[in-house]
Scaffold this motif. Structure first.
Motif, PDB file in Angstrom:
ATOM      1  N   VAL A 115       6.202   7.037   1.064  1.00 17.31           N
ATOM      2  CA  VAL A 115       7.185   7.895   0.088  1.00 17.31           C
ATOM      3  C   VAL A 115       7.705   8.981   0.706  1.00 17.31           C
ATOM      4  O   VAL A 115       8.176   9.846   0.169  1.00 17.31           O
ATOM      5  CB  VAL A 115       6.267   8.254  -1.124  1.00 17.31           C
ATOM      6  CG1 VAL A 115       5.860   7.090  -1.964  1.00 17.31           C
ATOM      7  CG2 VAL A 115       5.292   9.171  -0.828  1.00 17.31           C
ATOM      8  N   GLY A 116       7.573   9.225   2.059  1.00 14.47           N
ATOM      9  CA  GLY A 116       7.949  10.432   2.832  1.00 14.47           C
ATOM     10  C   GLY A 116       9.367  10.610   2.603  1.00 14.47           C
ATOM     11  O   GLY A 116       9.878  11.886   2.782  1.00 14.47           O
ATOM     12  N   ARG A 117      10.201   9.729   2.145  1.00 10.78           N
ATOM     13  CA  ARG A 117      11.815  10.025   2.128  1.00 10.78           C
ATOM     14  C   ARG A 117      12.129  10.252   0.902  1.00 10.78           C
ATOM     15  O   ARG A 117      13.501  10.438   0.444  1.00 10.78           O
ATOM     16  CB  ARG A 117      12.509   8.974   2.932  1.00 10.78           C
ATOM     17  CG  ARG A 117      12.350   8.649   4.265  1.00 10.78           C
ATOM     18  CD  ARG A 117      13.072   7.519   5.017  1.00 10.78           C
ATOM     19  NE  ARG A 117      14.707   7.928   4.830  1.00 10.78           N
ATOM     20  CZ  ARG A 117      15.415   6.905   4.695  1.00 10.78           C
ATOM     21  NH1 ARG A 117      15.078   5.628   4.758  1.00 10.78           N
ATOM     22  NH2 ARG A 117      16.878   7.036   4.857  1.00 10.78           N
TER      23      ARG A 117
ATOM     24  N   ALA B 155      -0.726  17.529   2.592  1.00 12.44           N
ATOM     25  CA  ALA B 155      -0.825  16.568   1.444  1.00 12.44           C
ATOM     26  C   ALA B 155       0.441  16.368   0.829  1.00 12.44           C
ATOM     27  O   ALA B 155       1.237  17.345   0.586  1.00 12.44           O
ATOM     28  CB  ALA B 155      -1.931  17.073   0.397  1.00 12.44           C
ATOM     29  N   SER B 156       0.891  15.273   0.549  1.00 10.00           N
ATOM     30  CA  SER B 156       2.127  14.891  -0.427  1.00 10.00           C
ATOM     31  C   SER B 156       1.761  14.991  -1.846  1.00 10.00           C
ATOM     32  O   SER B 156       0.841  14.747  -2.433  1.00 10.00           O
ATOM     33  CB  SER B 156       2.618  13.671   0.207  1.00 10.00           C
ATOM     34  OG  SER B 156       1.746  12.590  -0.018  1.00 10.00           O
TER      35      SER B 156
ATOM     36  N   PHE C 198       0.721  -1.047   0.084  1.00  7.02           N
ATOM     37  CA  PHE C 198      -0.143   0.040   0.074  1.00  7.02           C
ATOM     38  C   PHE C 198       0.834   1.115   0.127  1.00  7.02           C
ATOM     39  O   PHE C 198       1.615   1.493   0.857  1.00  7.02           O
ATOM     40  CB  PHE C 198      -0.921  -0.025   1.315  1.00  7.02           C
ATOM     41  CG  PHE C 198      -1.575  -1.245   1.303  1.00  7.02           C
ATOM     42  CD1 PHE C 198      -2.808  -1.631   0.593  1.00  7.02           C
ATOM     43  CD2 PHE C 198      -1.304  -2.146   2.124  1.00  7.02           C
ATOM     44  CE1 PHE C 198      -3.476  -2.743   0.819  1.00  7.02           C
ATOM     45  CE2 PHE C 198      -2.072  -3.330   2.454  1.00  7.02           C
ATOM     46  CZ  PHE C 198      -3.200  -3.737   1.804  1.00  7.02           C
ATOM     47  N   VAL C 199       0.806   1.976  -1.139  1.00  2.57           N
ATOM     48  CA  VAL C 199       1.523   3.296  -1.238  1.00  2.57           C
ATOM     49  C   VAL C 199       1.011   4.249  -0.602  1.00  2.57           C
ATOM     50  O   VAL C 199      -0.175   4.401  -0.718  1.00  2.57           O
ATOM     51  CB  VAL C 199       1.684   3.621  -2.596  1.00  2.57           C
ATOM     52  CG1 VAL C 199       2.723   4.886  -2.905  1.00  2.57           C
ATOM     53  CG2 VAL C 199       2.423   2.449  -3.483  1.00  2.57           C
ATOM     54  N   ARG C 200       1.858   5.008   0.325  1.00  2.00           N
ATOM     55  CA  ARG C 200       1.296   6.225   1.118  1.00  2.00           C
ATOM     56  C   ARG C 200       2.028   7.466   1.188  1.00  2.00           C
ATOM     57  O   ARG C 200       3.113   7.441   1.217  1.00  2.00           O
ATOM     58  CB  ARG C 200       1.159   5.634   2.529  1.00  2.00           C
ATOM     59  CG  ARG C 200       0.221   6.539   3.524  1.00  2.00           C
ATOM     60  CD  ARG C 200       0.188   5.858   4.948  1.00  2.00           C
ATOM     61  NE  ARG C 200      -0.741   6.746   5.853  1.00  2.00           N
ATOM     62  CZ  ARG C 200      -2.225   6.510   6.060  1.00  2.00           C
ATOM     63  NH1 ARG C 200      -2.623   5.624   5.492  1.00  2.00           N
ATOM     64  NH2 ARG C 200      -2.593   7.533   7.037  1.00  2.00           N
ATOM     65  N   GLY C 201       1.576   8.448   1.170  1.00  2.00           N
ATOM     66  CA  GLY C 201       2.207   9.880   1.554  1.00  2.00           C
ATOM     67  C   GLY C 201       1.776  10.348   2.823  1.00  2.00           C
ATOM     68  O   GLY C 201       2.041   9.757   3.870  1.00  2.00           O
ATOM     69  N   SER C 202       0.846  11.206   2.746  1.00  2.00           N
ATOM     70  CA  SER C 202       0.417  11.808   3.977  1.00  2.00           C
ATOM     71  C   SER C 202      -1.061  11.195   4.583  1.00  2.00           C
ATOM     72  O   SER C 202      -1.556  11.492   5.547  1.00  2.00           O
ATOM     73  CB  SER C 202       0.329  13.196   4.163  1.00  2.00           C
ATOM     74  OG  SER C 202      -0.011  13.640   2.858  1.00  2.00           O
TER      75      SER C 202
ATOM     76  N   ARG D  68       5.972  17.435   0.893  1.00  2.00           N
ATOM     77  CA  ARG D  68       4.736  18.288   1.171  1.00  2.00           C
ATOM     78  C   ARG D  68       4.361  19.479  -0.058  1.00  2.00           C
ATOM     79  O   ARG D  68       5.176  19.897  -0.451  1.00  2.00           O
ATOM     80  CB  ARG D  68       4.573  19.001   2.433  1.00  2.00           C
ATOM     81  CG  ARG D  68       4.428  18.177   3.789  1.00  2.00           C
ATOM     82  CD  ARG D  68       3.123  17.516   4.059  1.00  2.00           C
ATOM     83  NE  ARG D  68       3.287  16.589   5.161  1.00  2.00           N
ATOM     84  CZ  ARG D  68       3.557  15.456   5.035  1.00  2.00           C
ATOM     85  NH1 ARG D  68       3.692  14.689   4.265  1.00  2.00           N
ATOM     86  NH2 ARG D  68       3.230  14.886   6.517  1.00  2.00           N
ATOM     87  N   VAL D  69       3.129  19.655  -0.210  1.00  2.00           N
ATOM     88  CA  VAL D  69       2.926  20.374  -1.664  1.00  2.00           C
ATOM     89  C   VAL D  69       3.313  21.686  -1.339  1.00  2.00           C
ATOM     90  O   VAL D  69       3.812  22.486  -2.189  1.00  2.00           O
ATOM     91  CB  VAL D  69       1.432  20.337  -1.821  1.00  2.00           C
ATOM     92  CG1 VAL D  69       1.003  21.368  -3.066  1.00  2.00           C
ATOM     93  CG2 VAL D  69       0.942  19.126  -2.286  1.00  2.00           C
ATOM     94  N   LEU D  70       3.062  22.272  -0.265  1.00  2.00           N
ATOM     95  CA  LEU D  70       3.543  23.811   0.157  1.00  2.00           C
ATOM     96  C   LEU D  70       4.959  23.772   0.077  1.00  2.00           C
ATOM     97  O   LEU D  70       5.276  24.826  -0.194  1.00  2.00           O
ATOM     98  CB  LEU D  70       2.993  24.031   1.671  1.00  2.00           C
ATOM     99  CG  LEU D  70       3.433  25.465   2.203  1.00  2.00           C
ATOM    100  CD1 LEU D  70       2.704  26.449   1.330  1.00  2.00           C
ATOM    101  CD2 LEU D  70       3.050  25.420   3.896  1.00  2.00           C
TER     102      LEU D  70
END
Length: 476
Positions: free
Chosen positions: A102-104, A149-150, A79-83, A124-126
């Motif tokens: 995928v946080g790294r 959000a990623s 399961f692929v996950r961002g935030s 993060r988008v920001l």
């Protein structure tokens, strides 16, 4: 629903340590549960059979490839996950498996002389927005959840969020190419390094807006968009239907589409304005942001919008020249949902309704009355309504009392998705933000038919014959 072998989590964690560094594996129960939840109300329950074996945090495409090869060999769901902010149930899993966070994956490189930027999906988008703005560029992705959000999830769902599609298009219009790890572990490149996009078949389009079904995006190449000048406006209305008529008028008058045109109904506007210490708004409102190559062009566009809106019954429509006033109004919109939750003393449920231009007034009325015939929603009355009215998209919001049982809240959520599907089907539309499956799978099947749904599943089989990648995006 597919069946997968049962494994001892400790065995999986030990084998993962043979292909990943220790710091790239989370084994603790809290971290595993935390990475298996959807932020949606009543999605915070999880039974033991759904707890992931491990959460992995690869830092390179090669490490992602190794994880996928391992999982494919052992037939373990990944399961692929961002935030985890997808809001339609896709982040809640029904099987044990490996969560690939995928946080790294955060490389970032601006190629000014090529006209593009390359980055990883874990930002993060920001953060990406800020890094581009420092170099004089605009990020054409504008989710309300910009702070959390990623960016990989935004591109996987091809979400427009605040942006008016008729003004700047969808994210896929800016993606030049991708690096993707297939479920087999094979790494592929798609697209081009030119600003001239490929004609004919371009696999990039399979993955942007692909609901994460076909591969793991590990690298994104996006066209650079020069920063522009801005101008702003606001209009207040006696009621919701008048605001919908004003937006119809904008389209009919061929007025220049704004970058954003956001809506707050009167209840939401009063609540949000009070918290921002703004004067009480006289009614519901739309706020808009126009862009141009020069300030004169942006101001001209705002004035044309004010002119079009003023042809409908309106309390006031004006260009905003006081930036402090604009920022407070915009912050009222950006913070509306937590303000509603705070005021309602409960947890939120919201859905996403899209309209045609011609049907917008009727669609607004249907949205206002979405509680009718719904036994749980009718206990709460009319929904709060906000959203991206210029993009023909509305978010009805219900606040479920904190003392309601989880079962009662779930009934309310299911009724919201039922009504969302019913209204979108009536107007021949579908959501433009959250992806098409998970909780929306029944709608997709009804809206497009089993033949289309079967074709989507057949395409997935070509890329993922063992169905190990995000299998719970489908719900049948």
């Amino acid at each position: 629903m597919a069946n997968y072998p049962d494994y001892n989590p400790e065995d999986i964690q030990r084998e993962l340590r043979e292909i990943l560094p220790e710091e790239a594996i989370s084994k603790g129960l809290f971290e595993r549960i935390n990475n298996a939840l959807d932020p949606y109300t009543s999605s915070d329950d999880i039974d033991r059979g759904m707890v992931p074996y491990a959460v992995v945090w690869p830092s390179s495409t090669e490490e992602v490839s190794q994880v996928m090869k391992y999982a494919n060999t052992k037939n373990i769901p990944v399961f692929v996950r961002g935030s985890g902010t997808s809001l339609h149930g896709a982040s809640k899993y029904r099987h044990s498996g490996i969560v690939l966070n995928v946080g790294r994956l955060k490389h970032f490189s601006i190629e000014k002389d090529n006209g593009y930027v390359e980055f990883g999906p874990g930002h993060r988008v920001l953060k990406v927005k800020q890094m581009l703005e420092e170099e004089g560029y605009f990020l054409p992705l504008v989710p309300g959840s910009i702070r959390v959000a990623s960016i990989g999830g935004i591109i996987s769902n091809n979400t427009s969020a605040h942006a008016v599609d008729s003004c700047i298009g969808k994210p896929r219009d800016y993606i030049l190419g991708l690096q993707v790890v297939l479920p087999s572990g094979e790494v592929i490149e798609t697209g081009t390094k030119s600003l001239r996009r490929p004609a004919g078949t371009d696999l990039t389009q399979y993955f942007v807006g692909g609901d994460g079904l076909l591969g793991v995006i590990t690298g994104i190449r996006m066209q650079l968009v020069p920063m522009f000048a801005s101008a702003y406006g606001v209009a207040y209305f006696h009621n919701e239907l008048s605001s919908a008529k004003a937006v119809q008028r904008i389209y009919m008058e061929k007025a220049p589409m704004p970058l954003f045109m956001e809506y707050l109904d009167e209840r939401v506007a009063r609540m949000s304005f009070a918290i921002q210490n703004l004067p009480e708004p006289p009614g519901s409102l739309i706020m808009f942001h126009s862009i141009g190559q020069t300030e004169e062009e942006a101001v001209h566009k705002v004035n044309k919008l004010v002119e079009a809106i003023s042809k409908e019954p309106v309390i006031e429509a004006k260009r905003i020249t006081d930036m402090d006033e604009w920022h407070k109004i915009w912050l009222a919109r950006e913070s509306a949902l937590p303000f509603i939750c705070q005021g309602g003393k409960g947890v939120f449920g919201l859905s996403e309704i899209a309209s045609s231009v011609r049907g917008l007034v009727d669609c607004m009325e249907d949205t206002i009355n979405m509680d009718e015939g719904m036994p749980t929603l009718s206990k709460l009355g009319k929904p709060y309504i906000m959203g991206h009215l210029g993009a023909l998209s509305l978010h009805p919001v219900y606040i479920f009392p904190a003392d309601w049982s989880a079962e009662e809240k779930n009934k309310g959520i299911e009724e919201m998705f039922f009504k969302e599907a019913q209204i979108n089907e009536k107007y021949g539309t579908c959501g433009g933000e959250w992806g098409q499956f998970a909780k929306r799978t029944p709608f997709y099947r009804k809206r497009y038919g089993d033949t289309v749904y079967g074709l989507v599943k057949d395409v997935k089989k070509v890329f993922d014959p063992n169905s190990i990648l995000n299998p719970d995006v489908f719900r049948d």
